[in-house]
Design a protein around this motif. Structure first.
Motif: not given
Length: 328
Positions: A163-184
């Protein structure tokens, strides 16, 4: 960073949409891989020994050891699933495992952390009842109740972190500024909720219960010193055994609290939690290193664990009726 010597694109074919990272010198990368891989292997091996010991020897099939077994399983999974990924994340400048693995890595890591916290609370409750209510302990703390509590702890951990990370699971790249980043990024509100349910609440329960255990243990020790008789020798020995277990598990919980406090400092300071912070890798590895320390504490304070290790390493557990051996 375009002009930095030694920097490379994570995905050269994507040009400007790719992240650019400053590569570590090869000797430094090799040293870090060797060090962190050694910690990972040690964590897996030690916790596997705990699991085999408690599972195999019938003398160790007690409610308290069932809680230790659950804690060892969470520590083992940290070594198997979390540490290898965090090693790559810490050393490499690019995330190459894809968006799905980016999301899953955090959910698994956070869930195992929550399960460890839950196990620590259950261990504290077990010791509280054993020391403060010794006569009612066999009726209150049964194997069936412990198994139910452990299952609820694990199920609740995965549900809560999902529940805490459901948005991150639905859209893992929502905070990424470029390809090759894994940001939470965990917002201040979610971080505060997590702080209360995963740190402040459980830690308060643990500390209150162990303060009560300490007070009762001291008063019982004084009473035993003035009323020891030959008839009561067995009872005294049993009480000493319970207190030794409480002391050992108290050390486990103290180390646990020391490992967790730096991780939750941003939430205590009212900040958003982001893995882009320079201190993230250090506090995360301090947290995960706790999974390696727990079995080392058992080995140092529990004679039965040392005897079990000897029987496992020498393969004597393969002998017939080895599970019936007296190792306590």
């Amino acid at each position: 960073m375009d002009g930095l010597e030694g920097s490379e694109l994570c995905y050269p074919q994507l040009l400007n949409s790719s992240c650019r990272g400053l590569m570590r010198p090869r000797p430094e990368a090799v040293l870090l891989y060797t060090l962190l891989s050694s910690v990972t292997v040690l964590t897996v091996a030690l916790n596997l020994l705990v699991i085999i010991s408690i599972s195999h020897f019938r003398q160790l099939h007690t409610p308290t050891n069932l809680l230790l077994l659950s804690l060892a399983i969470s520590d083992l999974l940290v070594g198997l699933l979390v540490m290898p990924v965090e090693t790559v994340r810490f050393i490499e400048t690019c995330w190459l495992l894809g968006d799905l693995m980016c999301a899953l890595s955090y959910i698994i890591g956070f869930s195992l952390t929550s399960a460890s916290v839950g196990n620590m609370v259950l261990i504290s409750i077990d010791r509280f009842v054993a020391i403060c209510y010794p006569l009612q302990y066999p009726n209150k703390i049964t194997r069936g109740r412990i198994e139910l509590c452990v299952c609820l702890c694990w199920a609740g951990s995965f549900l809560y972190n999902g529940l805490i990370l459901k948005e991150h699971l639905g859209q893992p790249d929502r905070h990424n500024s470029c390809h090759g980043e894994c940001l939470v990024v965990i917002s201040y509100v979610s971080g505060t909720v997590d702080l209360v349910f995963t740190f402040i609440g459980p830690c308060s329960v643990i500390l209150i219960l162990y303060m009560r255990v300490f007070v009762v243990a001291v008063s019982q020790a004084r009473a035993m010193r003035s009323h020891i008789t030959a008839i009561g020798a067995v009872t005294v020995t049993a009480k000493k055994s319970e207190k030794k277990a409480a002391r050992t598990l108290g050390i486990v919980i103290l180390v646990f609290l020391m490992s967790f406090c730096p991780y939750y400092y941003p939430s205590l300071a009212g900040q958003d939690i982001s893995n882009s912070a320079s201190s993230w890798a250090i506090v995360s590895w301090l947290l995960y290193f706790n999974s390696c320390l727990n079995p080392l504490i058992y080995a140092f304070f529990y004679p039965w664990f040392r005897r079990a290790i000897k029987l496992i390493v020498t393969l004597k557990i393969l002998e017939q009726d080895s599970s019936q051996k007296n190792i306590i």
